[in-house]
Scaffold this motif. Structure first.
Motif, PDB file in Angstrom:
ATOM      1  N   VAL A  64      26.644  18.981  26.612  1.00 37.14           N
ATOM      2  CA  VAL A  64      25.380  19.668  26.897  1.00 37.14           C
ATOM      3  C   VAL A  64      25.453  20.361  28.257  1.00 37.14           C
ATOM      4  CG1 VAL A  64      22.915  19.354  27.303  1.00 37.14           C
ATOM      5  CG2 VAL A  64      24.031  18.110  25.459  1.00 37.14           C
ATOM      6  N   LEU A  65      25.941  19.649  29.268  1.00 38.58           N
ATOM      7  CA  LEU A  65      26.057  20.230  30.604  1.00 38.58           C
ATOM      8  C   LEU A  65      27.061  21.384  30.620  1.00 38.58           C
ATOM      9  CD1 LEU A  65      25.317  20.239  33.575  1.00 38.58           C
ATOM     10  CD2 LEU A  65      27.018  18.429  33.947  1.00 38.58           C
ATOM     11  N   VAL A  66      28.152  21.246  29.881  1.00 37.49           N
ATOM     12  CA  VAL A  66      29.149  22.313  29.807  1.00 37.49           C
ATOM     13  C   VAL A  66      28.519  23.594  29.260  1.00 37.49           C
ATOM     14  CG1 VAL A  66      31.224  23.087  28.584  1.00 37.49           C
ATOM     15  CG2 VAL A  66      31.174  20.824  29.635  1.00 37.49           C
ATOM     16  N   VAL A  67      27.827  23.489  28.136  1.00 42.67           N
ATOM     17  CA  VAL A  67      27.241  24.678  27.513  1.00 42.67           C
ATOM     18  C   VAL A  67      26.137  25.260  28.392  1.00 42.67           C
ATOM     19  CG1 VAL A  67      26.046  25.575  25.471  1.00 42.67           C
ATOM     20  CG2 VAL A  67      27.862  23.883  25.205  1.00 42.67           C
ATOM     21  N   LEU A  68      25.344  24.406  29.036  1.00 40.57           N
ATOM     22  CA  LEU A  68      24.298  24.907  29.931  1.00 40.57           C
ATOM     23  C   LEU A  68      24.918  25.638  31.122  1.00 40.57           C
ATOM     24  CD1 LEU A  68      21.275  25.056  30.647  1.00 40.57           C
ATOM     25  CD2 LEU A  68      21.578  22.923  31.933  1.00 40.57           C
ATOM     26  N   ALA A  69      25.964  25.078  31.705  1.00 42.60           N
ATOM     27  CA  ALA A  69      26.634  25.743  32.834  1.00 42.60           C
ATOM     28  C   ALA A  69      27.225  27.081  32.398  1.00 42.60           C
ATOM     29  CB  ALA A  69      27.733  24.834  33.399  1.00 42.60           C
ATOM     30  N   LEU A  70      27.772  27.144  31.196  1.00 45.77           N
ATOM     31  CA  LEU A  70      28.310  28.408  30.683  1.00 45.77           C
ATOM     32  C   LEU A  70      27.195  29.405  30.418  1.00 45.77           C
ATOM     33  CD1 LEU A  70      31.018  26.982  28.251  1.00 45.77           C
ATOM     34  CD2 LEU A  70      31.415  28.089  30.459  1.00 45.77           C
ATOM     35  N   ALA A  71      26.016  28.892  30.035  1.00 45.49           N
ATOM     36  CA  ALA A  71      24.870  29.782  29.794  1.00 45.49           C
ATOM     37  C   ALA A  71      24.467  30.496  31.082  1.00 45.49           C
ATOM     38  CB  ALA A  71      23.697  28.979  29.236  1.00 45.49           C
ATOM     39  N   ILE A  72      24.328  29.753  32.177  1.00 45.68           N
ATOM     40  CA  ILE A  72      23.906  30.388  33.433  1.00 45.68           C
ATOM     41  C   ILE A  72      25.048  31.189  34.051  1.00 45.68           C
ATOM     42  CG2 ILE A  72      22.213  28.577  33.864  1.00 45.68           C
ATOM     43  CD1 ILE A  72      24.067  27.445  35.975  1.00 45.68           C
ATOM     44  N   LEU A  73      26.282  30.917  33.609  1.00 46.99           N
ATOM     45  CA  LEU A  73      27.437  31.648  34.120  1.00 46.99           C
ATOM     46  C   LEU A  73      27.364  33.130  33.755  1.00 46.99           C
ATOM     47  CD1 LEU A  73      30.425  31.408  35.312  1.00 46.99           C
ATOM     48  CD2 LEU A  73      31.132  31.292  32.933  1.00 46.99           C
ATOM     49  N   VAL A  74      26.827  33.451  32.580  1.00 48.40           N
ATOM     50  CA  VAL A  74      26.831  34.847  32.116  1.00 48.40           C
ATOM     51  C   VAL A  74      25.992  35.733  33.037  1.00 48.40           C
ATOM     52  CG1 VAL A  74      26.511  36.388  30.153  1.00 48.40           C
ATOM     53  CG2 VAL A  74      27.150  34.001  29.758  1.00 48.40           C
TER      54      VAL A  74
END
Length: 336
Positions: A64-74
């Protein structure tokens, strides 16, 4: 005297070798720090920390944290901030839970609809940021607060349990090599994003916009369109993280996922110091997430108080932002 015997040539080769070695050491410093941290806690807690059960739990529990961090990365890559990402995650998890448990939609339709809602959330952010020229921090903070209210509304401010076991099964119960499938979902998202940034036109445009919007505009890139798509992508990935959250817990809580925003930003900025120093990148972010969770897990096993987690995440964010800015200033303006 041959070229190979020329002392000036030897000096140039030596300097180039030293520069390359320094650059490579900088690229993988976070990876080495992660391995060192793992070894330290492994030496201190060999009977617990080094157990495969602990390692697989660390890998699988952070999807969950991985995908959330990738979300804000964009949007970070394009020079924007998305403070609504954690709120979108919580709303996505709650929508899946409520529509599946209370409304009887079925988990498949619930997931499809919530991904569409995620795209809509990103589009709303993009509209207010780009049309009214409001700073992304203000817009996304406001929309995040609005989503918090929507979450409380549709859930009656209560935890909703009983999410379909079909979702729980494909997220956390089924395992590959002893690790929950959730880990591989996060890994797949990171690899797809890495490929998109490195080998697609849309990804290269995103990098150009992040480096300099005016320069990108002068080169014929539709800067507003690129920024809008970054917000939409962030919205979709944020609610996808919410789907994983609902699948991992089998329920949805109206507030608990909000605390993930700080470590997600910390991981993204830590990742900007690694692999491709000077720019946000998904592989570095992945390493950043597991560096953080290794530290938190080790400290927890050592009996650290609960407040240490906040100290660790907050301190990591400050250090990560400082280091990423230093590295960014020193890097040449390229995308290699």
């Amino acid at each position: 005297m041959s070229v190979t015997d020329n002392p000036q040539s030897s000096g140039a080769r030596s300097a180039f070798s030293g520069f390359s070695l320094k650059r490579e050491a900088e690229r993988y410093a976070l990876v080495l720090a992660w391995l060192a941290l793992f070894c330290v806690f492994g030496a201190m807690l060999p009977e617990t920390f080094l157990k495969w059960r602990t390692i697989s739990s660390m890998l699988g529990s952070q999807a969950v944290l991985v995908v959330l961090a990738l979300a804000i990365l964009v949007p970070l890559t394009s020079g924007d901030f998305d403070l609504s990402a954690a709120s979108a995650l919580v709303f996505g998890a709650m929508f899946v839970a409520v529509s599946d448990v209370n409304w009887g939609w079925g988990v498949g339709w619930s997931v499809v609809v919530v991904l569409v809602i995620g795209a809509l959330i990103g589009a709303v952010n993009a509209f207010f940021v780009l049309y009214f020229r409001i700073h992304s921090l203000i817009v996304t903070l406001g929309l995040g607060t609005f989503l918090n209210g929507m979450t409380l509304w549709i859930s009656d401010s209560r935890t909703v349990a009983g999410v379909s076991m079909d979702l729980v099964e494909v997220v956390v119960i089924q395992r590959l090599f002893g690790v929950p499938l959730a880990f591989y979902y996060g890994l797949a998202v990171a690899l797809i994003m890495w490929w998109a940034l490195e080998y697609t036109i849309a990804g290269r445009k995103l990098l150009f916009v992040g480096r300099g919007r005016e320069v990108a505009r002068l080169n014929g890139i539709s800067v507003d369109r690129v920024r809008a798509m970054s917000f939409v992508s962030s919205g979709v990935l944020s609610v996808l993280a919410g789907v994983l959250y609902a699948g991992m817990t089998g329920s949805a809580d109206p507030t608990s996922g909000l605390s993930l925003l700080l470590p997600a930003f910390a991981a993204a900025f830590l990742g900007a110091t690694a692999i491709y120093p000077g720019r946000f990148n998904p592989i570095g972010t992945l390493v950043g997430v597991y560096f953080l969770i290794t530290g938190i897990t080790g400290l927890t096993m050592l009996g650290a108080d609960a407040f240490v987690q906040s100290l660790f995440y907050g301190g990591a964010l400050i250090v990560a932002v400082s280091l990423s800015q230093l590295v960014r200033k020193r890097q040449p303006q390229n995308f290699g």
